[in-house]
Design an enzyme around this catalytic site. Sequence first.
Site, PDB file in Angstrom:
ATOM      1  N   GLY A   4      39.386  29.650  42.665  1.00  0.00           N
ATOM      2  CA  GLY A   4      39.592  29.375  41.241  1.00  0.00           C
ATOM      3  C   GLY A   4      38.733  30.265  40.383  1.00  0.00           C
ATOM      4  O   GLY A   4      37.716  29.819  39.827  1.00  0.00           O
ATOM      5  N   SER A  55      40.348  33.366  38.293  1.00  0.00           N
ATOM      6  CA  SER A  55      41.085  33.873  37.122  1.00  0.00           C
ATOM      7  C   SER A  55      41.518  32.755  36.185  1.00  0.00           C
ATOM      8  O   SER A  55      41.814  31.638  36.617  1.00  0.00           O
ATOM      9  CB  SER A  55      42.334  34.621  37.581  1.00  0.00           C
ATOM     10  N   GLU A  97      35.305  40.750  49.847  1.00  0.00           N
ATOM     11  CA  GLU A  97      36.757  40.699  49.826  1.00  0.00           C
ATOM     12  C   GLU A  97      37.318  42.109  49.929  1.00  0.00           C
ATOM     13  O   GLU A  97      38.263  42.368  50.646  1.00  0.00           O
ATOM     14  CB  GLU A  97      37.228  40.025  48.528  1.00  0.00           C
TER      15      GLU A  97
END
Lengths: 400, 379
Positions: A127, A129, A244
């Site tokens: 959670g 953006s 990431e």
Amino acid sequence: MDLSYTPAELSFREEVRAFIRQNLPDEIRAKAGLSAYYEAADLRAWQRILNDKGWAASHWPVEYGGPGWSAVQRYIFMEEILQAPAPEPLSFNINMVGPVVYTFGSQEQKAHFLPKIRSLDYWFCQGFSEPGAGSDLASLRTSAIRDGDDYVINGQKIWTSTAHDANWMFCLVRTNTTGKKQEGISFVLIDMATPGITVRPIITIDGEHHTNEVFFDNVRVPIANRVGEENKGWDYAKFLLGNERTGIARVGLSKGRLTRAKRLAELSQTQEGKLSDDPFFRRRCIEIEVELKALEITALRIIDRQRKRNDGQPDPASSILKLRGAETQQATSELVAEVAGPLGLAYTHGGKAPWRDFAADDLTAVLGAVPNYFLARAASIYGGASEIQKNIISKAILGL
Amino acid sequence: MDFDLSSEQSMLKDSVHRLMTQRYTQEARQRFMAEPEGWSRDNWRQFAELGLLGLGFDEDLGGFGGTMVDTMIVLESFGRGLVIEPYLGSVVLGGGILRHAEFGARADMIAAGADGSRLFALAHEEEGARYVLSHVSTKVRRTAGGFVLEGRKINVIAGDSADTLFVTARTGGGIRDQGGISIFAVSKDQAGVTVEPYRAIDGSRYAAVTLAGVTLPESALVGTIDEGFAVLDRAVSDALAAVCGEAVGLMEVMLHTVVEYLKTRNQFGGPLARFQALQHRAAEMYVATEQARSMAIYAAMMAGEPDDRERRRALSFAKVQIGKSLHFVGQQAVQLSGGIGVTDEYIVGQQFKRSTAIERQFGDVDHHLSLIDAIDRHS
Ligand SMILES: Cc1cc2nc3c(=O)[nH]c(=O)nc-3n(C[C@H](O)[C@H](O)[C@H](O)COP(=O)(O)OP(=O)(O)OC[C@H]3O[C@@H](n4cnc5c(N)ncnc54)[C@H](O)[C@@H]3O)c2cc1C
């Protein structure tokens, strides 16, 4: 300097291959061959199999349940998974929230969350953006106000992928509205069953449900679920996004697609003969292969450098991996879609031809390739859009 | 040299444009797609009233006259509105067969097409054809009184709405020979015809048509036996030129939507439009669109060229440029829209899907590059 795998690494690769061959359930394997999507149940089943073997969290330290592999072994493992192709261990859990918890979390958080993150008993969604905070993530506004032992959360997230399958969310919230916007953000873990959370689907361009809007209406989250310090969440988010990006090149995925495109091109006849013999097509495949080779070696170089520096800081060069990784994923998805030719004009949903059944080894297996190509356009948008990666390179590396 | 529209053409352009702005809002389009046939019969009647359905047929054949430039004007507007009605399939492709083949029922069919009472479809593509136009494996058995057809066609635009299917079938030669192809007019409720509709990637409606022992009288033959390829080739030339026009309309709106988005979307304390990287990208999209427009005009001028070599080469040129421009403009329109660009709902995503379909219709860039290369090597 040595680019070849050692005999030990080669035999490790064999071990991984054999394990996947013997343990990947047939129905999951079949989906990969047909441009079909994995179901949540497939991902759960496969990650449990990997976790039972001790392989679900390949780059975690041994004390938190990692297998204790070298960087090269980890790389080999991911490549084999992607090329098989088999589902990747859930990136939100393994690449994103797990490392944040074991690096910045409390002892209690580590003990409680890490085993469940590995086993996928807790499925996390991301959670970050919001409608007003995309590329400019630091401008996020979802607020968390202290009330006793809880934060009370109000606001909205968007593009929350797999929120409909997830039972947990790691979330960036605003805990301070004064001062620099980066300095008022905290990182909290939210049980999706908490009252006041509404998940609304967003259907993507491929016609499927991958992502969502998530609304928070006075959602009470224990302060104990905050990871690290209050108002330091931006640092953890940067750490997470750096991780990431290293994982995001997905060279193996692109290699697998390239192989698939070539195989399907054998079945397709152009004016001159087999598409697979067409010099234009062959050269395009080779060009992609060269790009992939370069990307693979660049990825290994960055991993090697990170390992030697060992300071946990994100490496701005990992932007190369995100940038070129997205491009090669797009190029290969495009290639399969081109092989599909006019057959690609038919929209198909999860492996059914409109006019007859089809099998992985005939040309109609290309059906569904175009929706996959559509979705692959998102690869240069999520996880920091390509334009943002270029900004990072020009600022953080080139000093422009 | 004159690139201006005639006053009739300007009027045509204005009237189609008016129809689009009045009827073709995005919400309305969703409604049209939800209708039983996947498009709106009511719109079709409007097209008939405006004379669009008879455009491109000579007046002595029951049409309203008009050239490929007129068709391009219509399709450009349709591209902007993202029209879902099967104009391309029925009027341009099906109509192309009527335009280029001579046979008994032709004038009646053109008249019925023009007043909107009858729809046509070209049932030509087959599973193994890729983009090879002469690929026809549908079998024909001659009988005393006519023909029996056996085979399966796919990607037939509005195959389930069409009253008459123009089916290509093999009466001679090998599976990819240009000689030996014949065209038959088949009514969709004829015994042995099964029409299975399905959705195409751009949201329009296609069908697979299975012909299982379809018995036809001698009069079902369209044009000359074994010489159907020439007719098919001309009809597809018209359709290729038409989609070039549609592509230009599509690119125009994608660019327009994105430019507006960049002006209104705020990130990092101001509109995205202030980032030069994005300004340059939009400028490149504009250049690609204008290059495409030039080639759409070229295609419209050359579609009627009687010399096969000249016509085919010119149309392949056009499709290469159109394909490349669409590819770039479509992908960048999505990219610059960010996450919203990859949603099913957003108009840019839908326009991108139509672009992707046009890239493939009547041959992709590689196919046309090979065709040009083959023409040049053999002359
Ligand atoms: C399929 C999908 C899944 C996603 N999953 C998740 C998820 O699970 N969790 C989550 O939190 N988020 C997720 N996202 C959100 C994703 O991270 C954002 O879409 C992304 O950060 C871009 O933000 P935006 O969509 O608001 O685009 P914007 O930020 O509005 O950008 C629009 C365009 O402008 C460009 N741009 C923006 N700023 C600049 C600049 N300074 N210079 C030059 N160009 C610029 C961008 O690159 C882009 O091309 C997902 C997105 C997609 C599409």
